[in-house]
Design a protein around this motif. Structure first.
Motif, PDB file in Angstrom:
ATOM      1  N   PRO A  59       0.833  -1.211   0.000  1.00  0.00           N
ATOM      2  CA  PRO A  59       0.000   0.000   0.000  1.00  0.00           C
ATOM      3  C   PRO A  59       0.865   1.257   0.000  1.00  0.00           C
ATOM      4  O   PRO A  59       1.988   1.269   0.517  1.00  0.00           O
ATOM      5  CB  PRO A  59      -0.801  -0.122   1.304  1.00  0.00           C
ATOM      6  CG  PRO A  59      -0.723  -1.558   1.680  1.00  0.00           C
ATOM      7  CD  PRO A  59       0.585  -2.047   1.172  1.00  0.00           C
ATOM      8  N   HIS A  60       0.342   2.321  -0.583  1.00  0.00           N
ATOM      9  CA  HIS A  60       1.049   3.600  -0.557  1.00  0.00           C
ATOM     10  C   HIS A  60       1.166   4.083   0.884  1.00  0.00           C
ATOM     11  O   HIS A  60       0.214   4.034   1.657  1.00  0.00           O
ATOM     12  CB  HIS A  60       0.319   4.628  -1.413  1.00  0.00           C
ATOM     13  CG  HIS A  60       0.475   4.378  -2.881  1.00  0.00           C
ATOM     14  ND1 HIS A  60       1.559   4.820  -3.597  1.00  0.00           N
ATOM     15  CD2 HIS A  60      -0.305   3.708  -3.767  1.00  0.00           C
ATOM     16  CE1 HIS A  60       1.439   4.453  -4.868  1.00  0.00           C
ATOM     17  NE2 HIS A  60       0.318   3.766  -4.985  1.00  0.00           N
ATOM     18  N   GLY A  61       2.360   4.520   1.238  1.00  0.00           N
ATOM     19  CA  GLY A  61       2.622   4.955   2.598  1.00  0.00           C
ATOM     20  C   GLY A  61       3.138   3.855   3.499  1.00  0.00           C
ATOM     21  O   GLY A  61       3.497   4.118   4.648  1.00  0.00           O
ATOM     22  N   ALA A  62       3.174   2.614   3.007  1.00  0.00           N
ATOM     23  CA  ALA A  62       3.673   1.508   3.822  1.00  0.00           C
ATOM     24  C   ALA A  62       5.193   1.557   3.887  1.00  0.00           C
ATOM     25  O   ALA A  62       5.862   2.131   3.028  1.00  0.00           O
ATOM     26  CB  ALA A  62       3.212   0.176   3.236  1.00  0.00           C
ATOM     27  N   SER A  63       5.743   0.950   4.934  1.00  0.00           N
ATOM     28  CA  SER A  63       7.185   0.814   5.074  1.00  0.00           C
ATOM     29  C   SER A  63       7.493  -0.643   5.398  1.00  0.00           C
ATOM     30  O   SER A  63       6.650  -1.361   5.942  1.00  0.00           O
ATOM     31  CB  SER A  63       7.723   1.727   6.181  1.00  0.00           C
ATOM     32  OG  SER A  63       7.124   1.409   7.432  1.00  0.00           O
ATOM     33  N   LEU A  64       8.700  -1.066   5.054  1.00  0.00           N
ATOM     34  CA  LEU A  64       9.093  -2.459   5.259  1.00  0.00           C
ATOM     35  C   LEU A  64       9.858  -2.557   6.579  1.00  0.00           C
ATOM     36  O   LEU A  64      11.043  -2.242   6.651  1.00  0.00           O
ATOM     37  CB  LEU A  64       9.960  -2.934   4.088  1.00  0.00           C
ATOM     38  CG  LEU A  64      10.215  -4.438   4.011  1.00  0.00           C
ATOM     39  CD1 LEU A  64       8.898  -5.194   3.846  1.00  0.00           C
ATOM     40  CD2 LEU A  64      11.153  -4.759   2.858  1.00  0.00           C
ATOM     41  N   GLU A  65       9.164  -2.982   7.621  1.00  0.00           N
ATOM     42  CA  GLU A  65       9.778  -3.090   8.937  1.00  0.00           C
ATOM     43  C   GLU A  65      10.574  -4.386   9.043  1.00  0.00           C
ATOM     44  O   GLU A  65      10.299  -5.361   8.350  1.00  0.00           O
ATOM     45  CB  GLU A  65       8.701  -3.070  10.021  1.00  0.00           C
ATOM     46  CG  GLU A  65       7.802  -1.848  10.007  1.00  0.00           C
ATOM     47  CD  GLU A  65       6.695  -1.959  11.044  1.00  0.00           C
ATOM     48  OE1 GLU A  65       6.934  -2.603  12.085  1.00  0.00           O
ATOM     49  OE2 GLU A  65       5.602  -1.435  10.795  1.00  0.00           O
ATOM     50  N   PRO A  66      11.571  -4.417   9.934  1.00  0.00           N
ATOM     51  CA  PRO A  66      12.275  -5.679  10.189  1.00  0.00           C
ATOM     52  C   PRO A  66      11.313  -6.733  10.746  1.00  0.00           C
ATOM     53  O   PRO A  66      10.367  -6.399  11.460  1.00  0.00           O
ATOM     54  CB  PRO A  66      13.339  -5.296  11.235  1.00  0.00           C
ATOM     55  CG  PRO A  66      13.479  -3.821  11.121  1.00  0.00           C
ATOM     56  CD  PRO A  66      12.140  -3.291  10.703  1.00  0.00           C
ATOM     57  N   VAL A  67      11.581  -7.988  10.413  1.00  0.00           N
ATOM     58  CA  VAL A  67      10.717  -9.058  10.914  1.00  0.00           C
ATOM     59  C   VAL A  67      10.762  -9.099  12.440  1.00  0.00           C
ATOM     60  O   VAL A  67       9.742  -9.120  13.108  1.00  0.00           O
ATOM     61  CB  VAL A  67      11.144 -10.421  10.319  1.00  0.00           C
ATOM     62  CG1 VAL A  67      10.374 -11.557  10.993  1.00  0.00           C
ATOM     63  CG2 VAL A  67      10.893 -10.444   8.817  1.00  0.00           C
ATOM     64  N   GLY A  68      11.937  -9.073  13.017  1.00  0.00           N
ATOM     65  CA  GLY A  68      12.081  -8.986  14.472  1.00  0.00           C
ATOM     66  C   GLY A  68      11.561 -10.210  15.208  1.00  0.00           C
ATOM     67  O   GLY A  68      11.114 -11.196  14.624  1.00  0.00           O
ATOM     68  N   ALA A  69      11.617 -10.109  16.543  1.00  0.00           N
ATOM     69  CA  ALA A  69      11.215 -11.232  17.395  1.00  0.00           C
ATOM     70  C   ALA A  69       9.702 -11.321  17.555  1.00  0.00           C
ATOM     71  O   ALA A  69       9.183 -12.369  17.946  1.00  0.00           O
ATOM     72  CB  ALA A  69      11.870 -11.106  18.770  1.00  0.00           C
ATOM     73  N   GLY A  70       8.988 -10.231  17.236  1.00  0.00           N
ATOM     74  CA  GLY A  70       7.542 -10.233  17.457  1.00  0.00           C
ATOM     75  C   GLY A  70       6.830 -11.312  16.669  1.00  0.00           C
ATOM     76  O   GLY A  70       6.010 -12.064  17.218  1.00  0.00           O
ATOM     77  N   LEU A  71       7.122 -11.406  15.358  1.00  0.00           N
ATOM     78  CA  LEU A  71       6.458 -12.413  14.523  1.00  0.00           C
ATOM     79  C   LEU A  71       6.878 -13.814  14.956  1.00  0.00           C
ATOM     80  O   LEU A  71       6.055 -14.740  14.974  1.00  0.00           O
ATOM     81  CB  LEU A  71       6.790 -12.180  13.052  1.00  0.00           C
ATOM     82  CG  LEU A  71       6.126 -13.141  12.063  1.00  0.00           C
ATOM     83  CD1 LEU A  71       4.608 -13.003  12.121  1.00  0.00           C
ATOM     84  CD2 LEU A  71       6.622 -12.903  10.645  1.00  0.00           C
TER      85      LEU A  71
END
Length: 287
Positions: free
Chosen positions: A28-40
């Motif tokens: 989507p427009h305005g989205a950013s690609l965050e790190p996967v991290g420990a949360g997922l």
């Protein structure tokens, strides 16, 4: 709702490398690609553990009645039912967070499958351990200690949960590869939006109904330094949401020859009114 969950705006998506169905990346427009991290990772682990407890709890109810333990077997529902509710919570968390981090349907589904199969494997392992305990209790079943059928039953239980564990491990490996590919494609889309040369384009034709498969190839037209360019890309959409010729597009290009084609959000979107030639498959492409 559309602003909070932009992936629900299931508009046509153009792909230039043949991606279709669950391999369509939606950014989507305005989205950013965050790190996967420990949360997922924690969400997937929580899904696996809660699924395992649910399988074990419900399975022990059935096993208890099979062993003539009586109404006391129902107490295992105190483990199985809350665990099942917790599994639904983690499932929703993996689904939503997975879409934000992966932006592609198929690898997100594989991540869900990894958690579910891992949980099933844990639950079956617990059940196999319970049956092994019952088998080794000479005081409860002295007449069955030498019975070959009992031993074969334990082997079946062990085999079932081992296959479940192997399936979960295989799904995990495939999911990791799919997530990496999806994130590379999402990063490519964001890079082209930010650094690519923006050009105005239009849809030049309708897709061929004979080649329709939850989308189809369409010609698009745009101008660059050398003049007018006409190329073919795939539009992934529902049969009743096919952009009409002349629909404004944005074409992003870079010096390496990479290309990104998107609908122009500043112009209204018109759909082809006659979808009858495409109605044999109107299930849409990408999520």
């Amino acid at each position: 709702m559309a602003e909070e969950w932009p992936w629900l705006k299931d508009q046509p998506v153009f792909t230039t490398h043949g991606e279709k169905h669950g391999n369509v990346t939606r950014v989507p427009h305005g989205a950013s690609l965050e790190p996967v991290g420990a949360g997922l990772v924690l969400l997937v682990a929580g899904l696996a553990v809660s699924t395992g407890l649910a399988v074990a709890g419900i399975g022990l109810v059935l096993a208890g009645f099979a062993e003539d333990l009586g109404p006391v077997s129902w107490w295992w529902l105190a483990l199985g039912v809350p665990a099942a509710g917790l599994a639904v919570f983690f499932l929703a968390g993996v689904y939503i967070r997975g879409m934000e981090l992966i932006m592609r349907e198929r690898p997100r589904t594989l991540v869900l499958l990894t958690g579910l199969l891992g949980g099933v494997a844990l639950g079956l392992a617990a059940l196999a351990a319970w049956w092994a305990w019952r088998a080794s209790d000479i005081g409860l079943h002295p007449e069955l200690i030498e019975h070959d059928g009992w031993n074969r039953g334990q082997i079946v239980n062990v085999t079932v949960f081992t296959i479940g564990a192997l399936a979960a491990a295989a799904a995990c490996l495939i999911a990791v590869r799919g997530v990496r590919r999806a994130r590379r494609d999402a990063a490519r889309i964001l890079r082209l939006r930010e650094t690519g040369t923006r050009r105005a384009g239009v849809v030049a034709a309708l897709p061929d109904p004979n080649d329709w498969d939850r989308g189809g190839d369409v010609a698009i037209r745009y101008q660059d330094e050398t003049g007018e360019q006409v190329i073919r890309v795939r539009v992934n959409t529902y049969a009743h949401e096919i952009p009409v010729p002349g629909t404004p597009l944005i074409v992003f290009t870079d010096p390496a020859g990479d290309l990104l084609v998107e609908l122009d959000p500043d112009h209204p979107l018109g759909y082809h009114p006659d979808n009858r030639p495409y109605e044999s498959d109107s299930s849409g492409g990408g999520t």
